[in-house]
Design an enzyme around this catalytic site. Structure first.
Site, PDB file in Angstrom:
ATOM      1  N   GLN A  27       0.803  -1.222   0.000  1.00 35.73           N
ATOM      2  CA  GLN A  27       0.000   0.000   0.000  1.00 35.73           C
ATOM      3  C   GLN A  27       0.837   1.274   0.000  1.00 35.73           C
ATOM      4  O   GLN A  27       0.423   2.296  -0.552  1.00 35.73           O
ATOM      5  CB  GLN A  27      -0.901   0.026   1.240  1.00 35.73           C
ATOM      6  CG  GLN A  27      -2.087  -0.905   1.195  1.00 35.73           C
ATOM      7  CD  GLN A  27      -2.985  -0.691   2.408  1.00 35.73           C
ATOM      8  OE1 GLN A  27      -2.569  -0.137   3.411  1.00 35.73           O
ATOM      9  NE2 GLN A  27      -4.211  -1.159   2.307  1.00 35.73           N
ATOM     10  N   ASP A  49       7.341  -5.927  14.098  1.00 37.45           N
ATOM     11  CA  ASP A  49       6.783  -7.223  13.714  1.00 37.45           C
ATOM     12  C   ASP A  49       6.492  -7.270  12.217  1.00 37.45           C
ATOM     13  O   ASP A  49       5.918  -6.336  11.655  1.00 37.45           O
ATOM     14  CB  ASP A  49       5.481  -7.466  14.487  1.00 37.45           C
ATOM     15  CG  ASP A  49       4.855  -8.803  14.127  1.00 37.45           C
ATOM     16  OD1 ASP A  49       5.298  -9.829  14.675  1.00 37.45           O
ATOM     17  OD2 ASP A  49       3.935  -8.824  13.283  1.00 37.45           O
ATOM     18  N   TYR A  54       4.041 -11.242   4.105  1.00 38.24           N
ATOM     19  CA  TYR A  54       3.549  -9.883   3.873  1.00 38.24           C
ATOM     20  C   TYR A  54       4.127  -9.335   2.573  1.00 38.24           C
ATOM     21  O   TYR A  54       5.351  -9.224   2.419  1.00 38.24           O
ATOM     22  CB  TYR A  54       3.919  -8.956   5.030  1.00 38.24           C
ATOM     23  CG  TYR A  54       3.292  -9.309   6.364  1.00 38.24           C
ATOM     24  CD1 TYR A  54       2.243 -10.223   6.475  1.00 38.24           C
ATOM     25  CD2 TYR A  54       3.748  -8.725   7.543  1.00 38.24           C
ATOM     26  CE1 TYR A  54       1.677 -10.541   7.699  1.00 38.24           C
ATOM     27  CE2 TYR A  54       3.190  -9.035   8.773  1.00 38.24           C
ATOM     28  CZ  TYR A  54       2.147  -9.944   8.845  1.00 38.24           C
ATOM     29  OH  TYR A  54       1.595 -10.255  10.060  1.00 38.24           O
ATOM     30  N   PRO A 207      -5.699  -3.998  17.214  1.00 39.25           N
ATOM     31  CA  PRO A 207      -6.342  -3.478  18.428  1.00 39.25           C
ATOM     32  C   PRO A 207      -7.418  -2.437  18.140  1.00 39.25           C
ATOM     33  O   PRO A 207      -8.275  -2.193  18.996  1.00 39.25           O
ATOM     34  CB  PRO A 207      -5.180  -2.867  19.217  1.00 39.25           C
ATOM     35  CG  PRO A 207      -4.151  -2.524  18.176  1.00 39.25           C
ATOM     36  CD  PRO A 207      -4.268  -3.626  17.152  1.00 39.25           C
ATOM     37  N   LYS A 216     -13.961   6.366  12.157  1.00 35.66           N
ATOM     38  CA  LYS A 216     -14.032   6.999  10.830  1.00 35.66           C
ATOM     39  C   LYS A 216     -15.076   6.353   9.916  1.00 35.66           C
ATOM     40  O   LYS A 216     -15.475   6.945   8.914  1.00 35.66           O
ATOM     41  CB  LYS A 216     -12.661   6.987  10.156  1.00 35.66           C
ATOM     42  CG  LYS A 216     -12.147   5.612   9.757  1.00 35.66           C
ATOM     43  CD  LYS A 216     -10.755   5.733   9.135  1.00 35.66           C
ATOM     44  CE  LYS A 216     -10.171   4.371   8.765  1.00 35.66           C
ATOM     45  NZ  LYS A 216      -8.804   4.506   8.220  1.00 35.66           N
ATOM     46  N   GLN A 290       0.109   8.953  12.128  1.00 34.28           N
ATOM     47  CA  GLN A 290      -0.675   7.891  12.750  1.00 34.28           C
ATOM     48  C   GLN A 290       0.113   7.213  13.863  1.00 34.28           C
ATOM     49  O   GLN A 290      -0.445   6.833  14.891  1.00 34.28           O
ATOM     50  CB  GLN A 290      -1.092   6.861  11.698  1.00 34.28           C
ATOM     51  CG  GLN A 290      -2.085   7.396  10.677  1.00 34.28           C
ATOM     52  CD  GLN A 290      -2.352   6.405   9.569  1.00 34.28           C
ATOM     53  OE1 GLN A 290      -1.444   5.687   9.117  1.00 34.28           O
ATOM     54  NE2 GLN A 290      -3.588   6.342   9.105  1.00 34.28           N
TER      55      GLN A 290
END
Length: 328
Positions: A27, A49, A54, A207, A216, A290
């Site tokens: 992304q 992690d 991935y 989480p 949102k 973020q």
């Protein structure tokens, strides 16, 4: 940042860790990914992690480049093995001995390190004898390629069986990595008590429930452009939470978050950290801000009365059935 011991071990990890499941190598462009890792380091996060699957190994490579100039002893690097990688040959997946040993070597090369602090079985493999899997992990530890071993999304019985073999093999088996949030509490009845007995901690992912607990996503409204719900990999996972009754209840958490002086996302991260068996909450990010926002949940103590109010608001939207443990 505050730190917690991982399981019944001497390893300290940051209670908020940085993960790169749906971002690095897919992304997010590399420059932005590197900026997010830099933000995590600046915020005091030392625990990172990832997994070989991935972005089909690309995420490990990005993380390796992001951390290459850091003092290796000052960070904890975790990765995982199980899902298919590479060209998809018959031994390019699972927890057989061949795949585990080839996978750890590939991960170390991509991560640009001689060892990982924690090597995790990304799922339980029903097709391979558990004895073979645990012996292969023990050999990885004895070869110095991993310091500790852990698992992800194993149920209570699987954890107990793995722990028994780990004791027999004298290998440090110290963690489980499950999904856990205010809305997804399936580990509480069986996995957490078993882990406490066997000396494991939880390193929890999602989480904030794939972003739903940020508030949102609004009931009756289209999902925001560019959000997790529009991502091919993330949409399936988040769909279980995108129901108007759930989203309405999430909005009712805002006054509770305001009272605690937290954003909804910070409240969600702080909530999982109230569980004493949780050693760390994994956060992801596509933007550095973020990271800075979510790390403010570190060290937050939520009063019992506030936790009770959260339970009252969410009511029957909370999933607690341990049968929902993710299986391949």
């Amino acid at each position: 940042m505050e730190f917690r011991r991982l399981g019944r071990s001497g390893l300290n990890i940051s209670e908020i860790s940085y993960g790169n499941w749906l971002t690095h190598g897919s992304q997010v462009e590399e420059e932005q990914a590197l900026a997010c890792v830099r933000a995590a380091l600046d915020a005091g996060i030392t625990t990172f992690d990832t997994a070989d699957v991935y972005a089909n190994t690309k995420a490990e490579a990005v993380l390796g480049r992001a951390l290459k100039d850091e003092r290796r002893e000052s960070v904890e690097v975790f990765t995982k093995v199980f899902w298919p990688t590479g060209p998809g040959g018959p031994n390019d997946k699972g927890l057989g001995r061949k795949h585990i040993h080839e996978s750890i070597d590939g991960s170390l090369k991509r991560l640009q390190t001689d060892y990982v602090d924690l090597y995790q079985a990304h799922r339980f493999d029903q097709t391979v004898p558990l004895e073979e899997t645990m012996l292969a992990f023990a050999d990885v530890v004895r070869q110095g390629k991993a310091l500790y071993i852990g698992v992800s999304e194993w149920n209570a019985d699987q954890i107990a069986r793995g722990a028994a073999l780990a004791r027999e093999l004298k290998v440090p088996f110290i963690s489980n990595q499950p999904q856990y949030s205010m809305l997804w509490r399936i580990i509480e009845s069986q996995v957490v008590p078993t882990s406490e007995r066997e000396g494991l901690s939880q390193i929890v992912w999602s989480p904030i429930a794939q972003g739903v607990l940020t508030g949102k996503y609004l009931p009756g409204q289209p999902v925001p452009e560019g959000s997790r719900a529009t991502d091919e990999n993330g949409a399936k996972m988040i769909s279980r939470f995108l129901k108007d009754d759930v989203l309405e209840k999430v909005q009712k958490l805002r006054p509770i978050a305001d009272e605690a002086g937290l954003s909804l996302a910070q409240l969600a991260v702080a909530w999982v950290l109230q569980n004493p068996n949780v050693a760390s909450a994994i956060i992801g990010a596509s933007r550095p801000e973020q990271v800075h926002e979510n790390v403010k949940a570190a060290g937050v103590k939520l009063e019992t009365e506030l936790l009770d109010r959260i339970d009252e608001v969410l009511g029957d939207s909370v999933q607690t059935d341990p049968r929902f443990t993710i299986t391949p």
